[in-house]
Design an enzyme around this catalytic site. Structure first.
Site, mmCIF file in Angstrom:
data_model
loop_
_atom_site.group_PDB
_atom_site.id
_atom_site.type_symbol
_atom_site.label_atom_id
_atom_site.label_comp_id
_atom_site.label_asym_id
_atom_site.label_seq_id
_atom_site.Cartn_x
_atom_site.Cartn_y
_atom_site.Cartn_z
ATOM 1 C CE LYS A 1 -1.801 1.860 3.927
ATOM 2 N NZ LYS A 1 -1.560 3.293 4.029
ATOM 3 C CG ASN A 2 2.171 2.724 3.540
ATOM 4 O OD1 ASN A 2 1.027 3.074 3.229
ATOM 5 N ND2 ASN A 2 2.518 2.388 4.753
ATOM 6 C CB CYS B 1 -4.580 6.618 10.753
ATOM 7 S SG CYS B 1 -4.947 5.336 9.568
ATOM 8 N NE ARG C 1 -0.441 10.627 10.211
ATOM 9 C CZ ARG C 1 -0.749 9.550 9.457
ATOM 10 N NH1 ARG C 1 -2.007 9.107 9.427
ATOM 11 N NH2 ARG C 1 0.158 8.959 8.695
ATOM 12 C CG ASP D 1 2.432 1.405 9.517
ATOM 13 O OD1 ASP D 1 2.793 1.679 8.363
ATOM 14 O OD2 ASP D 1 2.149 2.271 10.363
ATOM 15 N NE ARG E 1 -7.204 5.027 4.570
ATOM 16 C CZ ARG E 1 -6.314 5.605 5.386
ATOM 17 N NH1 ARG E 1 -6.598 5.787 6.655
ATOM 18 N NH2 ARG E 1 -5.134 5.991 4.933
HETATM 19 C C1 EPZ Z 1 3.950 6.815 6.566
HETATM 20 O O1 EPZ Z 1 3.218 7.895 7.117
HETATM 21 C C2 EPZ Z 1 2.950 5.676 6.437
HETATM 22 N N1 EPZ Z 1 1.860 6.090 5.543
HETATM 23 C C3 EPZ Z 1 2.381 5.301 7.807
HETATM 24 O O2 EPZ Z 1 1.605 4.123 7.613
HETATM 25 C C4 EPZ Z 1 3.530 4.957 8.756
HETATM 26 O O3 EPZ Z 1 2.999 4.769 10.051
HETATM 27 C C5 EPZ Z 1 4.571 6.069 8.776
HETATM 28 O O4 EPZ Z 1 5.005 6.393 7.428
HETATM 29 C C6 EPZ Z 1 5.800 5.684 9.589
HETATM 30 O O5 EPZ Z 1 6.388 4.540 9.025
HETATM 31 C C7 EPZ Z 1 2.104 6.093 4.214
HETATM 32 O O6 EPZ Z 1 3.188 5.775 3.766
HETATM 33 C C8 EPZ Z 1 0.960 6.535 3.344
HETATM 34 P P1 EPZ Z 1 6.192 9.956 8.663
HETATM 35 P P2 EPZ Z 1 3.887 9.368 7.113
HETATM 36 O O7 EPZ Z 1 6.258 11.229 7.909
HETATM 37 O O8 EPZ Z 1 4.759 9.529 5.930
HETATM 38 C C9 EPZ Z 1 6.633 13.184 12.122
HETATM 39 C C10 EPZ Z 1 -0.309 2.771 7.555
HETATM 40 O O9 EPZ Z 1 -0.908 2.200 8.467
HETATM 41 N N2 EPZ Z 1 6.599 14.160 11.032
HETATM 42 O O10 EPZ Z 1 7.268 8.940 8.472
HETATM 43 O O11 EPZ Z 1 2.801 10.346 7.359
HETATM 44 C C11 EPZ Z 1 5.290 12.482 12.297
HETATM 45 O O12 EPZ Z 1 4.432 13.246 13.134
HETATM 46 C C12 EPZ Z 1 0.168 4.184 7.748
HETATM 47 O O13 EPZ Z 1 -0.013 2.249 6.456
HETATM 48 C C13 EPZ Z 1 6.822 15.498 11.337
HETATM 49 O O14 EPZ Z 1 7.023 15.865 12.487
HETATM 50 O O15 EPZ Z 1 4.793 9.258 8.423
HETATM 51 C C14 EPZ Z 1 5.710 11.180 12.945
HETATM 52 O O16 EPZ Z 1 5.899 11.384 14.331
HETATM 53 C C15 EPZ Z 1 -0.256 4.747 9.089
HETATM 54 N N3 EPZ Z 1 6.797 16.417 10.319
HETATM 55 C C16 EPZ Z 1 7.076 10.884 12.303
HETATM 56 O O17 EPZ Z 1 7.528 12.134 11.774
HETATM 57 C C17 EPZ Z 1 6.575 16.039 9.012
HETATM 58 O O18 EPZ Z 1 6.581 16.915 8.130
HETATM 59 C C18 EPZ Z 1 7.027 9.870 11.166
HETATM 60 O O19 EPZ Z 1 6.064 10.314 10.229
HETATM 61 C C19 EPZ Z 1 6.353 14.672 8.728
HETATM 62 C C20 EPZ Z 1 6.381 13.755 9.758
#
Ligand code: EPZ
Length: 421
Positions: A22-23, A117, A122, A305, A398
């Site tokens: 998916k991702n 989610c 976020r 995840d 999803r």
């Molecule tokens: C991706 O989300 C995945 N979604 C998530 O999977 C997954 O949990 C996550 O990566 C971590 O592996 C998709 O790929 C569509 P991040 P993403 O940016 O990219 C902080 C699922 O179940 N952050 O790696 O949104 C954020 O708050 C989903 O498949 C900032 O602070 O996650 C978090 O604490 C749920 N500023 C950490 O970084 C930013 O600009 C990691 O977030 C971006 C992120």
């Protein structure tokens, strides 16, 4: 709305074939907008997030459609619109990739603020930091993120936090920028690497994906490509835990064992027998399992995840386990639902203490609070005494294709019914 009804305590055994990730799909599909050509993407899962993205692409004037079961044809030669409004991207986190792709191709993008989610705030500040560093001006008005640049120029960007989304989004914006872009403190997830490989198959020049420093040398033109998406490590891990929790013997096929190492390592530590083959992993749980400590981390650490699914397994194993959720500020909402089924989980901030006990779960009416929490509720239903009813099934749709059929084939007593049934 549909709901799932599961009668628990059926031992699962057999094979399940894993879908495309998916991702990776939700990043590669928008990436196809970068090129004024046709892309053929194989092994695309038929899940809600993909359907929503396909709708968004067609809204932008792209001709995107499935040409067979899991192959998507994306023709971006007649794009006429760079604004993806709320209706076509609501409820989905990955819509933010449209920003990087549209900016990378047209130097302009307007995309509604992403959904997804609820794990607490976020933010997308790191995405915006990357776009600003490349020379784009980014504003937020009426819930729409507007990004525009006279010219995108390569530069060095140090991510304050390891972010999958920001890493991928900056890659999308930088592949046609003038000069070289270096992303430091980059995310290393398999879907980051898969997206980089797809970009390179279109003629981009991306090096270092999978390490914490990615170098993107801008190119003038990209061309269409045929590409196959990697298998979904989280879907595979979910079925492995479903097999383990029922004391079963399950083989997940079409996987890349290397991507699963953190998951298999923790299952082995618990006492699960794990047999790795080239493109399959077999798990056998015929011995009592041990409680463990678990901390979620960016790849190659244990994936966040898989945290809810592991919590259910640990709740049904004698002994005290501790989970530290270090990626998201609040990803334990599902434990209230699990405690309704008899689990004993106490949450303190990013720490969950699980007083695990075999046979402690009993069927109840619960709801999916997000995608992976929904999968965790299904796993709990598989082991609970009696019937479990799960509502908000749309969350599960999803990220999981054919989940009911796959579990039925493994021996589960599960069915999907209309809510008012
Ligand atoms: C991706 O989300 C995945 N979604 C998530 O999977 C997954 O949990 C996550 O990566 C971590 O592996 C998709 O790929 C569509 P991040 P993403 O940016 O990219 C902080 C699922 O179940 N952050 O790696 O949104 C954020 O708050 C989903 O498949 C900032 O602070 O996650 C978090 O604490 C749920 N500023 C950490 O970084 C930013 O600009 C990691 O977030 C971006 C992120």
């Amino acid at each position: 709305m549909d709901q799932l009804i599961i009668n628990g305590k059926k031992r699962l055994s057999g094979d399940v074939s894993i879908n495309g990730a998916k991702n990776a799909a939700v990043a590669i599909i928008p990436a196809a907008l970068l090129v004024n050509d046709v892309c053929i993407i194989e092994n695309v899962p038929h899940i809600e997030d993909v359907s929503n993205l396909v709708t968004a692409l067609n809204y932008l004037g792209v001709d995107a459609k499935f040409v067979d079961n899991n192959t998507l044809r994306i023709d971006s030669r007649n794009m006429e619109n760079v604004c993806a409004d709320y209706d076509c991207v609501k409820g989905m986190r990955a819509s933010y990739y449209l920003l990087g792709a549209l900016l990378g191709r047209f130097n302009r993008a307007e995309v509604s603020f992403p959904g997804g989610c609820d794990f607490g705030t976020r933010p997308i500040d790191q995405h915006i930091k990357g776009f600003n560093s490349l020379g784009a001006e980014v504003n937020l008005e009426h819930g729409i993120i507007q990004a525009e640049a006279k010219e995108l120029v390569g530069t060095s960007i140090y991510l304050d936090v390891v972010s999958v989304g920001a890493t991928i989004n900056i890659m999308l914006a930088a592949v046609k920028a003038k000069g070289t872009t270096i992303i430091e403190n980059a995310a290393k997830e398999p879907h980051v690497v898969d997206t980089a490989n797809f970009l390179n198959s279109m003629g981009a020049n991306v090096k270092g994906a999978g390490t914490d420093v990615i170098k993107i040398t801008g190119v003038e033109e990209l061309h269409g490509a045929n590409y196959m998406i990697i298998p979904d490590q989280i879907e595979a891990g979910t079925y492995m835990i479903a097999g383990v929790i029922t004391g079963g013997d399950v083989t997940v096929k079409n996987v890349i064992p290397k991507h699963m190492e953190a998951i298999t390592a923790k299952l082995i530590e618990m006492g699960v027998k794990v047999e790795e083959q080239d493109e399959a992993i077999r798990v056998i749980a015929d011995e009592p399992l041990k409680s463990i400590r678990l901390k979620t981390l960016p790849y190659p650490g244990f994936p966040t995840d898989m945290q809810p699914q592991m919590a259910v397994l640990l709740a049904s194993v004698d002994g005290t386990s501790i989970i530290t959720e270090s990626v998201w500020e609040s990803r334990f909402q599902y434990t209230d639902q699990l405690n309704r089924m008899g689990a004993k989980i106490v949450v303190e901030g990013q720490l969950a203490v699980i007083e695990g006990e075999k046979e402690c779960l009993s069927g109840a009416k619960v709801k999916a609070t997000d995608l992976r929490a929904g999968a965790a509720m299904v796993i709990a239903g598989l082991i609970a005494e009696g019937a479990t009813t799960i509502t908000n099934v749309k969350y599960i749709d999803r990220g999981y294709e054919h989940m009911v059929e796959n579990l039925e084939r493994l021996g589960a007593d599960i069915k999907r019914v209309k809510q008012d049934a």
